[in-house]
Design an enzyme around this catalytic site. Structure first.
Site, PDB file in Angstrom:
ATOM      1  N   PHE A 149     -11.887   8.448   9.746  1.00 43.82           N
ATOM      2  CA  PHE A 149     -11.992   8.548   8.405  1.00 43.82           C
ATOM      3  C   PHE A 149     -13.519   7.918   7.448  1.00 43.82           C
ATOM      4  CE2 PHE A 149     -10.680   4.749   6.281  1.00 43.82           C
ATOM      5  CZ  PHE A 149     -10.368   4.127   7.274  1.00 43.82           C
TER       6      PHE A 149
ATOM      7  N   SER B 159       0.538  -1.293  -0.017  1.00 38.35           N
ATOM      8  CA  SER B 159      -0.037  -0.086  -0.133  1.00 38.35           C
ATOM      9  C   SER B 159       0.912   1.353  -0.010  1.00 38.35           C
ATOM     10  CB  SER B 159      -0.891   0.201   1.326  1.00 38.35           C
ATOM     11  OG  SER B 159      -1.336   0.591   1.217  1.00 38.35           O
ATOM     12  N   HIS B 160       0.001   1.982  -0.665  1.00 37.24           N
ATOM     13  CA  HIS B 160       1.214   3.846  -0.508  1.00 37.24           C
ATOM     14  C   HIS B 160      -0.176   4.657   0.342  1.00 37.24           C
ATOM     15  CE1 HIS B 160       3.877   3.191  -3.755  1.00 37.24           C
ATOM     16  NE2 HIS B 160       3.446   2.013  -4.263  1.00 37.24           N
TER      17      HIS B 160
ATOM     18  N   ASP C 249     -16.872   6.613   8.544  1.00 34.29           N
ATOM     19  CA  ASP C 249     -16.896   6.881  10.543  1.00 34.29           C
ATOM     20  C   ASP C 249     -17.994   7.099  10.858  1.00 34.29           C
ATOM     21  OD1 ASP C 249     -14.878   4.556  10.574  1.00 34.29           O
ATOM     22  OD2 ASP C 249     -13.444   5.956  10.984  1.00 34.29           O
TER      23      ASP C 249
ATOM     24  N   ASP D 206      -8.408  -5.045   1.856  1.00 38.00           N
ATOM     25  CA  ASP D 206      -8.975  -4.487   0.993  1.00 38.00           C
ATOM     26  C   ASP D 206     -10.241  -4.317   1.839  1.00 38.00           C
ATOM     27  OD1 ASP D 206      -9.170  -2.561  -1.471  1.00 38.00           O
ATOM     28  OD2 ASP D 206     -10.900  -4.400  -1.668  1.00 38.00           O
ATOM     29  N   SER D 207     -11.239  -2.793   1.302  1.00 35.42           N
ATOM     30  CA  SER D 207     -12.266  -2.845   2.200  1.00 35.42           C
ATOM     31  C   SER D 207     -13.230  -1.897   1.785  1.00 35.42           C
ATOM     32  CB  SER D 207     -11.881  -2.320   4.043  1.00 35.42           C
ATOM     33  OG  SER D 207     -10.727  -1.359   3.723  1.00 35.42           O
TER      34      SER D 207
HETATM   35  P1  IMP Z   1      -9.453   0.824   0.259  1.00 37.64           P
HETATM   36  O1  IMP Z   1      -8.032   1.631   0.483  1.00 37.64           O
HETATM   37  O2  IMP Z   1      -9.275   0.218  -0.841  1.00 37.64           O
HETATM   38  O3  IMP Z   1      -9.645  -0.099   0.821  1.00 37.64           O
HETATM   39  O4  IMP Z   1     -10.157   1.147   0.590  1.00 37.64           O
HETATM   40  C1  IMP Z   1     -11.515   1.136   1.327  1.00 37.64           C
HETATM   41  C2  IMP Z   1     -12.483   2.373   2.190  1.00 37.64           C
HETATM   42  O5  IMP Z   1     -13.714   1.799   2.060  1.00 37.64           O
HETATM   43  C3  IMP Z   1     -12.461   3.582   2.300  1.00 37.64           C
HETATM   44  O6  IMP Z   1     -12.062   4.799   1.534  1.00 37.64           O
HETATM   45  C4  IMP Z   1     -13.173   4.064   3.014  1.00 37.64           C
HETATM   46  O7  IMP Z   1     -13.985   5.173   2.551  1.00 37.64           O
HETATM   47  C5  IMP Z   1     -14.111   2.789   3.016  1.00 37.64           C
HETATM   48  N1  IMP Z   1     -13.329   2.513   5.012  1.00 37.64           N
HETATM   49  C6  IMP Z   1     -12.666   0.542   5.171  1.00 37.64           C
HETATM   50  N2  IMP Z   1     -12.477   0.763   6.572  1.00 37.64           N
HETATM   51  C7  IMP Z   1     -12.769   1.994   6.971  1.00 37.64           C
HETATM   52  C8  IMP Z   1     -13.421   2.304   8.552  1.00 37.64           C
HETATM   53  O8  IMP Z   1     -13.277   1.591   9.192  1.00 37.64           O
HETATM   54  N3  IMP Z   1     -13.724   3.192   8.663  1.00 37.64           N
HETATM   55  C9  IMP Z   1     -14.541   4.066   7.656  1.00 37.64           C
HETATM   56  N4  IMP Z   1     -14.094   3.981   6.144  1.00 37.64           N
HETATM   57  C10 IMP Z   1     -14.099   2.209   6.196  1.00 37.64           C
END
Ligand code: IMP
Length: 202
Positions: free
Chosen positions: A158, A14-15, A161, A75-76
């Site tokens: 962020f 990740s960056h 949330d 990935d989230s």
């Molecule tokens: P990723 O970097 O592709 O995994 O992007 C995940 C995106 O999901 C983030 O930019 C947030 O918008 C959202 N996200 C994932 N985890 C959280 C969290 O714990 N709180 C709030 N938003 C989250």
């Protein structure tokens, strides 16, 4: 059974500095030398998968092949049940180029109002991929269920949330103490599964 990862280098694919520091914190009790793909000058591959699993694996496997070192990537995103799981893998993209999450939260609220949704349930998901240079990999998933609440509340955290209240609580993630949020988060659940299976506490 895969060999445990202990006393060795591990690369976070990740960056994103926020994500890298959160992952370093989650792994601080283990004997690992943690670097990120930015430290090694490895570009982040395009996330063109059609699921959290595919996207996490694309990032981890590309980085482990290029660095010849075990690599991890998560990935989230936020999945809203009444919107058939949207924004899902597009959670970051819903905030637009300015990464404006108030705009994204608004978009979710408008989409729910448009379909006159009664169900405001949603969940955060985190898929963690661990990849070895020989092509082997493991996937771990963490999830936290909750309810969406508008208008957004709280200045901590962020992304989404401020609109997410985890089940069994009354505060949004944005109103919670960050350490407490981390202890019940989807990312923590996924990393616990990973560390239980593959790491040795140092
Ligand atoms: P990723 O970097 O592709 O995994 O992007 C995940 C995106 O999901 C983030 O930019 C947030 O918008 C959202 N996200 C994932 N985890 C959280 C969290 O714990 N709180 C709030 N938003 C989250």
């Amino acid at each position: 059974m895969k060999k445990k990862i202990n006393n060795e280098d591990i690369i976070i694919a990740s960056h994103n500095e926020g994500k890298v520091s959160e992952i370093k914190d989650l792994l601080k009790n283990y004997d690992l030398k943690i670097l990120s793909s930015s430290d090694l000058g490895i570009d982040e591959p395009e996330e063109n998968g059609s699921s959290f699993e595919e996207n996490a694996l694309i990032k981890a496997s590309t980085t482990s092949m290029l660095s010849k070192t075990v690599s991890i990537s998560d990935d989230s995103g936020l999945c809203v049940n009444a919107l058939d799981g949207e924004p899902g893998i597009y959670s970051a993209r819903w905030a637009g180029p300015k990464k404006d999450f108030l705009y994204a939260a608004n978009k979710i609220q408008e989409s729910l109002l448009k379909i006159e949704a009664i169900d405001y349930s949603a969940y955060f998901i985190c898929v963690l991929a661990v990849s070895w240079p020989d092509g082997d990999y493991r996937i771990y998933k963490g999830r936290v269920d909750g309810t969406l609440s508008f208008p957004p509340r709280g200045k901590n955290g962020f992304g989404y949330d401020p609109i997410f209240i985890p089940l069994g609580h009354e505060s949004t993630f944005g109103e919670m103490d960050p350490q407490f949020k981390h202890s019940i988060s989807h990312r923590n659940h996924a990393f616990k599964l990973f560390s239980k299976e593959l790491l040795i506490e140092g």
